[in-house]
Design an enzyme around this catalytic site. Structure first.
Site, PDB file in Angstrom:
ATOM      1  CE  LYS A  18      -0.451  -0.029   5.051  1.00  0.00           C
ATOM      2  NZ  LYS A  18      -1.324  -0.266   6.201  1.00  0.00           N
ATOM      3  CG  HIS A  39      -6.944   8.502   8.503  1.00  0.00           C
ATOM      4  ND1 HIS A  39      -5.652   8.392   8.055  1.00  0.00           N
ATOM      5  CD2 HIS A  39      -7.331   7.275   8.918  1.00  0.00           C
ATOM      6  CE1 HIS A  39      -5.252   7.136   8.202  1.00  0.00           C
ATOM      7  NE2 HIS A  39      -6.250   6.436   8.721  1.00  0.00           N
ATOM      8  CG  ASP A  81      -6.750   3.290   3.186  1.00  0.00           C
ATOM      9  OD1 ASP A  81      -6.919   2.658   4.249  1.00  0.00           O
ATOM     10  OD2 ASP A  81      -5.878   4.172   3.063  1.00  0.00           O
TER      11      ASP A  81
END
Length: 998
Positions: free
Chosen positions: A213, A226, A300
């Site tokens: 990733k 986020h 994700d």
């Protein structure tokens, strides 16, 4: 070309293509009849909705309420979901939750974790490995990273985890990156690829699915996905050249999974505000078609703002599958997701066939990790199994190889000439003494101070005044927060560090994120010129752990070398690739038994058991045991208490590693013997000379012609001992004139106890008694203290230096063994000194802080046979000097030739087992030495319960300190039980036994 050569070339070409194809293809997708049968049998039982459910993973927490767990169970059971991503909690709690979830799932669940640096990233009571940025500093040693992956895989599988969302292969070329940062191996794409490949292979080769990733590269952004959708404003050529390079390398090597990041990348997809997770151009066209990736494609977390800011729950999940993803991780709203996915199928944007193919791949992955033969997690010994000693060793190795020195003016590191250094250790942003400071104190005398940004100015002023007396400051900066933008630095942190650096005598170690160096680099101002760059040396361990603290201190003192390099550029001063290589000075290293091939649990159990017997039978109130192998201290432990109770005085405080013990006759091989060996090397003392050669007053005595070789081997006919104090008493019990009195005066100035004082000239009487004492009738081995009373006089006469000054200047202080001293209450508080006997005959008091031996006490506490005090650790330095052939930390104290002469059997043909000053094993086992001791080993025991032993053949060194004479010397159980030599024998057995499989 001849026909057979053409055939051979074609065959080789086809073989090569097959090998490449097998390498590209993840292991779980390669042909396997067992997996094929299981997948077919399960797939046919699933409804279309259940096949979609296999593509969804929800979050699971083991640190929440029973009601939460019930809701999770209901969610998984209702929608027949394919997996759970575990987050915060504890290993036993997670195992129980996993077992519960698996028990109700028709198709076993795929359990995943985001455990980039070990299970401890999410769970308590588990192993934490270094961050990837820390590992990025390592030069080579990729096998250690592979081992980390292998170890983590075994721990994960033991916990019932099948997928690790790691490694991160992002190239972190943006210092302001708030989300990748220390999670990246660095800014060099080649190093990132190489290290990530080692990590991935370690995991996959041990049965753990991996997920590289964050595709197509999350390293060059200053936005955290986020909380928002990051923009990557780079050209396709730039992305292709840099970000995609590690992904290509790991996919070529058979990566089992790829995780797609939530990124907006106009160069790859021009749709406004479309995250890469929802982009067919990125997931299908680039990753699948162009790069040819065949493994599982994970999103994700689908609850992150990087995707939900512009796409609501449910819609985002459907668009992710439409883009080409296989598994939706952390689906936020499962019912909404299923509804949108069904609509996608109905509208033709998604085909059931494509979803079925993805479902089959998920099932294949489950079979590959053994879920075709699912078994519940065994809870017994779970925490123990998740914390093997091998992981601690690996952590130490990884940390050691990553340490980086960025500056080393005048080669100050490693520290040398310890006898010239007055060292203060100053911890910045710590309220308590740190592991770094404790480790530094193992090497020499170090005074510790702490300060924080909140320390009052009055306290800082006092510390500044105190620091003026030191010529070296070890400044350790403790940054507990590793994240940007401040990296744990407080408003005053840089000012405190810069002030310490401005003294011109600071070695700075920064325990924190490498980018914090920029926060600690104050602009040079013309008034003070302060900057961390002005430090004498700068050490970068990259993070704050016990391992980094302990090993950084060991680096500074030369127990280990250093070869790390910065993995990223911090600023113009600290750039990627910076770092200095410094070799080890070969001082004692402090580590665990496994580093030298010994099972630490076995050794500890053996020593604990033997010492416990001694404590239970009251053979001694307490003791300290220290063991070394190959120049590494592998065992240090204090047992018991100073005294049994306070009835005779003293304090039943627990024994500590830094307690000082009365070494008794170990003094002989710690003072007289090394001094004589140095004098032999200097040509000032001849062991085959006569006593009268060095003691002029002996020329007319009965000892004039006795040879020193006989004296040092205890066969010179000398009496075993003389009870000197008894000759000072009158028949009625009063003291004779010019012996003792109960008040101190100028004439009675030798302090024997707080209320007993000796006539200042009485020591001369003792020496005369030795000189005039009769000889034994027969020349044979009789252990005698008498000659050791005389060596301080001989050393002073030959060197023009008082005996203790000679020892400290020439041996102890250069070794850093500052606690080795006579009359320790001159330097240490009494509570650090272990009491010995309650003397009811001579001194009428508890002997505490003064020498136990009566004769040494009458010599003002200083003799060549008794009187030395010290800690086990400082004594170990001297013992290690012997094991190393007279050399320590690059300095030769005694030539190997002389040491070999002193430590060999001198008269074995006479049945005399002694070396010159040293004890050696009996020719037939008697318990005076470990049973397995070789003929080359040597050491000495002490009356108070002390013992040292050196085994050159196996590179072993051993120190045992106790006060077995408390409260009375009549208790000799320590010898009856053979505790000291049996504990030493445990080290031999552990060495022979070696490591056992975990």
């Amino acid at each position: 070309m001849p026909r057979y050569r053409l055939f051979l070339a074609t065959l080789l070409s086809l073989f090569s293509l097959t090998v490449v194809a097998q390498t590209n293809t993840p292991a779980f997708l390669r042909p396997n009849p067992r997996i094929d049968r299981w997948v077919d049998s399960v797939f046919t039982t699933l409804t279309p909705d259940e096949r979609i459910g296999q593509l969804i993973m929800v979050a699971g927490y083991s640190n929440r309420t029973p009601a939460y767990e019930d809701s999770l169970v209901t969610l998984v059971r209702t929608y027949k979901l394919g997996g759970v991503v575990m987050f915060q909690g504890g290993p036993v709690r997670q195992a129980k939750l996993t077992n519960r979830l698996q028990a109700l799932s028709t198709v076993p669940l795929l359990i995943a974790m985001d455990a980039e640096w070990g299970l401890a990233m999410r769970l308590d009571s588990t192993v934490r490995y270094p961050y990837q940025m820390t590992l990025g500093a390592m030069q080579g040693h990729d096998s250690l990273i592979y081992n980390m992956g292998a170890s983590l895989a075994k721990q994960a599988r033991r916990l019932g985890v099948h997928v690790n969302f790691a490694p991160s292969v992002d190239v972190n070329n943006n210092p302001g990156n708030p989300v990748i940062n220390f999670r990246s191996f660095g800014e060099n794409k080649y190093a990132v690829a190489r290290k990530a490949l080692a990590y991935m292979n370690g995991m996959q080769n041990n049965g753990l699915l991996t997920t590289i990733k964050h595709f197509p590269g999350h390293g060059d952004t200053d936005t955290d996905s986020h909380y928002d959708l990051p923009l990557i404003a780079k050209s396709r050529a730039e992305i292709d050249s840099l970000e995609l390079y590690p992904f290509r390398q790991l996919m070529q090597a058979g990566a089992s999974g790829v995780m797609i990041a939530h990124l907006n990348i106009p160069a790859l997809d021009t749709t406004r505000n479309r995250p890469s997770t929802l982009s067919p151009a990125i997931v299908t066209s680039l990753l699948k078609d162009e790069l040819g990736f065949k493994g599982l494609i994970f999103s994700d977390a689908m609850n992150m703002k990087g995707v939900t800011k512009y796409y609501p729950a449910g819609q985002a999940d459907e668009l992710g599958l439409e883009a080409g993803m296989d598994v939706l991780e952390f689906t936020y709203d499962v019912p909404a997701a299923l509804q949108q996915i069904r609509l996608g199928i109905a509208s033709g944007r998604l085909s059931q066939e494509s979803l079925d193919a993805r479902c089959r791949n998920v099932l294949r992955a489950k079979a590959w990790v053994g879920l075709d033969k699912y078994k519940p997690i065994v809870l017994d010994n779970l925490v123990k199994d998740l914390n093997p000693a091998s992981s601690e060793l690996l952590n130490r190795q990884l940390t050691e190889k990553s340490l980086t020195v960025l500056k080393n003016d005048r080669s100050i590191l490693p520290l040398q000439r310890l006898d010239t250094l007055r060292i203060a250790s100053v911890s910045v942003e710590s309220n308590t003494i740190t592991a770094f400071q404790k480790m530094a104190a193992n090497y020499t005398k170090v005074d510790s101070f702490t300060m924080t940004s909140q320390t009052p100015d009055s306290v800082l002023t006092a510390i500044r005044d105190s620091l003026k007396q030191y010529n070296l400051l070890l400044v350790d900066v403790h940054l507990s927060n590793i994240r940007p933008p401040r990296y744990g630095t407080q408003p005053r942190t840089a000012a405190l560090v810069s002030e310490l650096v401005s003294t011109g005598k600071a070695v700075v170690t920064v325990f924190g994120n490498v980018y914090s160096l920029d926060k600690l680099t104050m602009p040079n101002d013309t008034v003070t010129g302060r900057s961390i760059e002005q430090a004498q040396a700068i050490v970068m361990p990259y993070q704050l752990t016990n391992y980094t603290e302990e090993l950084a201190a060991q680096l500074i003192f030369g127990a280990i070398g250093v070869e790390g390099r910065l993995p990223v550029t911090v600023n113009q001063r600290f750039r990627a690739g910076d770092g200095l290589s410094i070799p080890s000075l070969n001082r004692i290293k402090y580590t665990i038994p496994e580093e030298v091939g010994i099972d630490g649990a076995y050794l500890t159990q053996q020593v604990d058991s033997l010492v416990s017997v001694g404590l239970e039978k009251r053979a001694f109130p307490g003791c300290v045991v220290e063991m070394a192998k190959d120049g590494k201290v592998i065992f240090q432990k204090a047992y018991g208490t100073h005294v049994y109770d306070a009835s005779l005085g003293g304090d039943p405080t627990p024994d500590k590693l830094d307690d000082l013990f009365d070494l008794a006759s170990v003094t002989k091989v710690s003072t007289s013997t090394p001094a004589l060996m140095q004098l032999v090397d200097a040509g000032k003392f001849n062991i085959d000379g006569k006593m009268s050669d060095y003691l002029p007053s002996y020329k007319k005595s009965n000892k004039a012609d006795i040879v020193w070789r006989d004296v040092l081997t205890h066969q010179a006919r000398l009496k075993a001992w003389i009870p000197f104090w008894q000759t000072t008493k009158n028949p009625d019990g009063t003291w004779k004139p010019k012996t003792f009195q109960n008040e101190r005066t100028n004439r009675y100035s030798i302090v024997v106890t707080d209320s007993l004082f000796e006539f200042k000239n009485y020591p001369q009487t003792i020496f005369e008694q030795i000189r005039d004492s009769p000889l034994n009738a027969k020349k044979e081995y009789v252990y005698s203290d008498l000659s050791f009373y005389l060596y301080p006089q001989i050393v002073k006469r030959l060197t023009k230096t008082p005996f203790e000054d000679y020892l400290k200047t020439n041996i102890y202080q250069p070794l850093g063994a500052y606690t080795l001293t006579y009359n320790p209450m001159r330097y240490y508080s009494r509570d650090r000194i272990v009491p010995t006997e309650y003397d009811s005959l001579f001194r009428k008091t508890l002997i505490w802080g003064r020498v136990h031996d009566e004769g040494a006490a009458m010599l003002d506490g200083l003799s060549g046979h008794a009187g030395l005090f010290g800690t086990a650790n400082d004594l170990m330095k001297l013992i290690e000097l012997y094991r190393r052939g007279g050399t320590y930390a690059g300095k030769q104290y005694i030539t190997k030739k002389t040491l070999d002469e002193f430590t060999r059997y001198q008269f074995p043909e006479l049945g005399n087992r002694r070396g010159l000053g040293f004890e050696k094993p009996s020719f037939t086992y008697t318990g005076n030495a470990p049973r397995s001791a070789s003929k080359n080993s040597f050491g000495h025991s002490g009356f108070t319960g002390t013992f040292v032993w050196v085994e050159p053949d196996q590179n072993l060194s051993y120190v045992f300190l106790s006060n077995r004479v408390y409260p009375t010397r009549n208790n000799n159980l320590i010898s009856t039980l053979n505790t000291r030599t049996y504990v030493a024998e445990a080290l031999y057995r552990a060495t022979k036994r070696g490591l056992r499989p975990e």
